[in-house]
Design a protein around this motif. Structure first.
Motif, short mmCIF file in Angstrom:
data_model
loop_
_atom_site.label_atom_id
_atom_site.label_comp_id
_atom_site.label_asym_id
_atom_site.label_seq_id
_atom_site.Cartn_x
_atom_site.Cartn_y
_atom_site.Cartn_z
N UNK A 24 -8.74 34.16 25.57
CA UNK A 24 -8.71 35.50 25.81
C UNK A 24 -10.30 36.06 25.83
N UNK A 25 -11.05 35.36 25.04
CA UNK A 25 -12.37 35.97 24.89
C UNK A 25 -13.15 35.70 25.98
N UNK A 59 -12.62 37.03 28.94
CA UNK A 59 -12.91 38.13 29.39
C UNK A 59 -13.20 39.07 28.52
N UNK A 60 -12.87 38.76 27.30
CA UNK A 60 -13.02 39.94 26.08
C UNK A 60 -14.69 39.92 25.85
N UNK A 61 -15.07 38.70 25.98
CA UNK A 61 -16.70 38.92 25.67
C UNK A 61 -17.46 38.27 26.83
N UNK A 62 -17.27 39.20 28.12
CA UNK A 62 -18.04 38.90 29.09
C UNK A 62 -19.48 38.76 28.92
#
Lengths: 396, 396
Positions: free
Chosen positions: A368-369, A371-374
């Protein structure tokens, strides 16, 4: 052969399902690599003994990226053209022709060195499988040289003599060259044939002729289509059973239906879409209809000069309405399908017993990170063919 | 003090102009660092002798990023909430309240460690100057602890007691606390006061009261405004002469005119806009009207969990129609203006003689590559206060 146990995995994305699904992200798993392959997957509490053991400290592990649309064999730079386009100035540079001129002037050594630089950059970012194309040579000698250069860096090579009609040659004469002597020269070096089926490049009948000639020479089929407008690329790709049709920005409902009823993968190129300000491809509609999709970088010096699959995944989630799981799948096993490597003895893009051990570790507990952390570089370790990759140090 | 000559610079972005302009990107320049400051800039062919010399091999050099909107003092993770939001599920998690609960439960040591981890991650990506905020404590003790934690990692600290009204306390009582005892407790630890002026947070009159109390306590003013709808944040920020109004997604023509006639910087947060699917802030219209803008990450666990200024710059160019030069300016000197550090003895965000020697080297010949190559980690070396930063190695 020694066996390596990867343990301490916070979340393991296996892609071990017929289609993208939540169930392929496992907590508490471990994995054994042996002989360049995945030898065992299961609960960490039941992991077998191994010769060596790597604890990834709760990080997420997933298949390496499978980037199935790149143009790494080129010379020259088009950053000035890019910057001018971004500033809103009319597109007036030579475009593909600029790169063709520079590529013809470069030595094969220079072409290989540039492609290797980009492949190494991609590998550091988790890309363990690359397709790349010819298409900036556009004469017999330069395309052959480009095919050799491509073979030296990529896992799969595509012949794109039918990129545009180069200047200085009659259109029909060029088509005869591409489908005749040029094809014969490159065929032993490549896996697929491709054509840019678009207004300003090749029309449907020309594209069909190119693809059929490639098929007769034993090559798989790919199409660049529906990038700049509603065209015939998707229809043609589906009709001929092409492995992939790439871009797909402008799709009619009939195109989406055709893809959904076919085995052709729609390869979407979000970084290119943003860099050219075309509408993002309708990824959500394609998936909802039941079509197969892939995500790729389209790394090339004109319209998408990135090697970052993470950027493509983040964009697909943030702006194209894919779930994280769907986007990761499209950038790994979905892409593998577009080069017929998603199943069987040489499969990539999934982590199943027997698959090639191409995998990456994220500096994050979950995919998930991505996209959570672009923008945050998350790939912190990469294994390719079972061997951990050593990062190339900075040049100064 | 020893002097270090940086030479071999392909393109030097100095930001040595009153506003963003092409003229601040110089070919063939060199730079001398001494005593933590820029001591000399000029043509490489006339560079003075120095004690040491670093040849950056034709790469671009620019100021370090100045990230003036972050929320690094928090505990917990909201990736599940993020992933659910991206999948189209209704926003139903506790939002800010989730983080408040986790932050109150964490020790100060844990808060500092987490903030330092993120600050180090940002530094590796070229961010040499950080603002960060309180705002997840929301009681006297937790806000004070947060302010101390913020001071230990950031160059500038903002008090955001007025983030939301926390559960379990009367609205008026909370406002009296924020403008009274809480403000008195944190004032010695912080530089600015901030308020979330938005439907669901604080209205215009409440926001005014918070800001005026902060000013009376000697603090500079910042406002979160116009993020979720057309609100009063921009109008209030301009009226009170705030240093910055942040978000600015929903601006009426009168808001843009007000900003253009003011000294208030509009701080735009494109990663947050994409992560919440709000419209991207009207950066082009603001610049065309003559307003000052900054770009920042808004790094926080709920709505924008990135430390990547490069991602913000690329998005600003690709999707908000800034030129590369304008976007780089907004992420460096434009941002410095929003914390009153763009000129004078402690200036950051520009490379001029006397400025703090905060700079980064790109693995690219020009800043154009920041948008030309989206997602590719380009920062390859960083100097902060004149000293080259040593990258923190991977944890396994």
């Amino acid at each position: 052969m020694t066996a390596e146990l990867i343990t301490g995995i916070g979340e393991l994305t296996t892609n071990d399902a017929p289609r993208s699904g939540e169930s392929t992200r496992l907590p508490g798993a471990a994995l054994v690599i042996e002989n360049g392959r995945v030898a065992w997957i299961g609960s960490a509490s039941r992991a077998p003994d191994a010769d060596s053991r790597t604890d990834v400290g709760g990080r997420a592990v997933l298949p390496g990226w499978v980037d199935t649309h790149t143009h790494l064999v080129f010379a020259g730079d088009r950053s000035a053209e890019f910057e001018s386009r971004m500033a809103g100035h009319a597109y007036q540079a030579g475009g593909i022709g600029t790169t063709v001129t520079a590529t013809r002037e470069a030595s094969e050594h220079e072409l290989v060195a540039n492609a290797k630089r980009l492949a190494a950059e991609a590998l550091r970012q988790g890309t363990t499988f690359l397709e790349t194309k010819t298409g900036y040579g556009l004469d017999l000698e330069s395309e052959t040289r480009s095919a050799r250069a491509a073979s030296s860096v990529a896992d799969v090579v595509t012949f794109l003599g039918a990129h545009i009609v180069p200047s200085g040659i009659d259109r029909d004469e060029y088509l005869r060259l591409v489908t005749g002597p040029m094809l014969q020269a490159v065929a032993p070096l490549v896996d697929f044939i491709d054509v840019f089926c678009e207004t300003g490049a090749f029309d449907a009948e020309e594209s069909r002729a190119v693809l059929l000639a490639g098929r007769a020479a034993g090559l798989g089929l790919r199409v660049h289509g529906n990038q700049l407008g509603h065209g015939d690329g998707v229809r043609l790709a589906v009709e001929l059973g092409a492995s992939s049709v790439d871009h797909c920005n402008h799709l009619a409902a009939a195109d989406i239906d055709a893809l959904a009823s076919s085995t052709t993968v729609a390869t979407l190129l979000p970084a290119c879409d943003l860099s050219t300000r075309e509408p993002l491809a309708p990824a959500r509609a394609l998936l909802d209809a039941g079509a197969h999709i892939a995500l790729a970088t389209n790394c090339n010096p004109g319209t998408s000069y990135t090697t970052s699959m993470q950027y493509c995944v983040a964009t697909a989630v943030l702006q194209m309405r894919l779930t994280v799981t769907e986007a990761v799948w499209a950038a790994t096993r979905g892409a593998a399908r577009s080069v017929a490597r998603d199943d069987g003895v040489d499969s990539v893009g999934s982590l199943r017993v027997g698959a090639i051990a191409d995998l990456q570790v994220l500096d994050a507990p979950s995919v998930s990170h991505l996209a959570y952390r672009p923008g945050v570089p998350l790939t912190s370790a990469v294994w390719r063919h079972g061997t951990r990759v050593t990062a190339v140090p900075s040049a100064f």
